[in-house]
Scaffold this motif. Structure first.
Motif, short mmCIF file in Angstrom:
data_model
loop_
_atom_site.label_atom_id
_atom_site.label_comp_id
_atom_site.label_asym_id
_atom_site.label_seq_id
_atom_site.Cartn_x
_atom_site.Cartn_y
_atom_site.Cartn_z
N VAL A 72 0.82 -1.29 -0.15
CA VAL A 72 0.04 0.30 -0.07
C VAL A 72 1.19 1.15 -0.08
N ARG A 73 0.47 1.80 -1.13
CA ARG A 73 1.40 2.97 -1.22
C ARG A 73 1.65 4.02 -0.03
N HIS A 74 0.20 4.45 0.52
CA HIS A 74 0.20 5.29 1.68
C HIS A 74 -0.49 4.75 2.72
N PRO A 75 0.52 3.74 3.67
CA PRO A 75 -0.30 3.79 4.79
C PRO A 75 -1.36 4.56 5.37
N ILE A 76 -0.91 6.08 5.62
CA ILE A 76 -1.72 6.52 6.37
C ILE A 76 -3.46 6.44 5.90
N LEU A 77 -3.16 6.54 5.03
CA LEU A 77 -4.46 6.72 4.01
C LEU A 77 -5.25 4.86 3.86
N LEU A 78 -4.89 4.56 4.29
CA LEU A 78 -5.57 2.85 4.80
C LEU A 78 -6.26 3.18 6.35
N ALA A 79 -4.85 3.83 7.55
CA ALA A 79 -5.41 4.01 8.14
C ALA A 79 -6.49 5.08 8.76
#
Length: 347
Positions: free
Chosen positions: A129-136
């Motif tokens: 996942v390129r942006h883990p913060i967006l997944l969170a």
């Protein structure tokens, strides 16, 4: 009777709380702070050119979050705007440029929390996942769970159409060399990195809502699915409109044991409340009081043997930092005109 009670309360606060009544800072319309990891950051280990590169990178992330807030955006959007920039910058240990595990892979963790209703989302052990913060953030918005991990978290990301990249997207040669040195010489993660690997942001928006987010690649050579404090709500990340927003960076095991982020917020909440004539009242929180609370919790981490730092913003006053390391990549800005980035502890 009610008017008389209010008059007594006002008089009591005037005479018994002069520091709080007169020294409280004017509340900024918005406040924002970021960090890019704490550790053994010393001038003699960094060339002026390298220092300039980090300051420019920090300023870019600080500006991105500040722009969201200045234009009336939410604290959550400001936090993600800054962290996604740091996740894409290989100078920091989050997203692209994350450190390698013992097995030679990049394993990413992140968390985010909205102080408005204490909604939270977190992910651990993801690889694509390129942006883990967006997944969170997506986990938080979905609302059914708080923490997802591994393949399940990646499946969730695909279902939400988040950007998926090949695992090698995150790898850099510098991080690979750090792992090789660690294995060859039986070193610790700090011996090869000189800093803890985490980025984070905290914000107060113009509506008075707080948010915090944290993202990391963990520690070089981590094994056995080790998870630190960064994706753990209450340890590495916490936000509550009634108290504060916190993002931490450091020796995760110690930050977990002290429950650093939640401990700071609970102490801030207690400091903001007092009882007069049998009624509980909100009182202003000075920057000095906030700094003392934050320093106290970091001191507890140090007493246990842990190192690191935090960034904190409260419903009133400027954002503050605290660390027990020689440095922490950091920056802060407010609607009142404060705008600064720093690296070393004596700045």
């Amino acid at each position: 009777m009610r008017k008389s009670l209010l008059a007594i309360l006002g008089l009591a606060m005037t005479f018994t709380m002069p520091a709080l009544a007169h020294d409280a800072p004017s509340k900024p319309d918005w406040s924002f702070a970021i960090h890019g990891g704490a550790g053994v950051l010393q001038r003699d280990r960094m060339t002026p050119e390298k220092q300039a590169e980090y300051r420019t990178a920090l300023q870019a992330a600080l500006d991105a979050g500040s722009k969201v807030l200045r234009e009336g955006g939410t604290s959550i959007d400001a936090v993600t705007a800054a962290i996604t920039i740091l996740e894409d910058d290989p100078k920091f240990n989050a997203g692209r440029g994350a450190v390698f595990t013992w097995e030679g892979i990049n394993e990413l963790d992140a968390s985010i929390m909205d102080g408005n209703g204490r909604k939270a989302g977190a992910i651990a052990g993801v690889h694509v996942v390129r942006h883990p913060i967006l997944l969170a953030k997506a986990v938080m918005q979905d609302g059914r769970h708080v923490l997802l991990s591994g393949k399940g978290a990646e499946e969730f990301a695909m279902d939400r159409d988040l950007e998926i990249v090949p695992p090698e997207f995150f790898a850099t040669e510098e991080r690979r060399e750090q792992l090789e040195r660690l294995k060859a010489k039986n070193l610790s993660a700090l011996d090869v990195e000189f800093k803890y690997g985490t980025v984070g942001a905290v914000a107060r928006d113009s509506a008075g809502h707080l948010a915090a987010g944290t993202s990391t690649g963990g520690m070089t050579g981590k094994r056995w699915g080790r998870i630190g404090d960064s994706p753990l709500i209450g340890a590495g990340t916490y936000a509550d409109d009634a108290s504060c927003a916190v993002s931490a960076t450091g020796s995760g095991e110690y930050f977990i044991r002290v429950a650093v982020a939640h401990s700071i917020c609970e102490r801030v909440k207690a400091a903001r409340r007092m009882t007069l004539a049998g009624e509980t009242q909100d009182v202003p929180l000075t920057t000095e009081v906030l700094q003392g609370i934050v320093d106290g919790v970091i001191a507890e981490v140090g007493e246990l043997g842990g190192d690191g730092g935090v960034i904190v913003v409260s419903p009133s006053g400027e954002p503050v930092f605290s660390m027990n390391t020689p440095g922490m990549y950091r920056g802060r800005a407010t609607a009142n005109g404060l705008n600064e980035v720093a690296i070393f502890a004596d700045e």
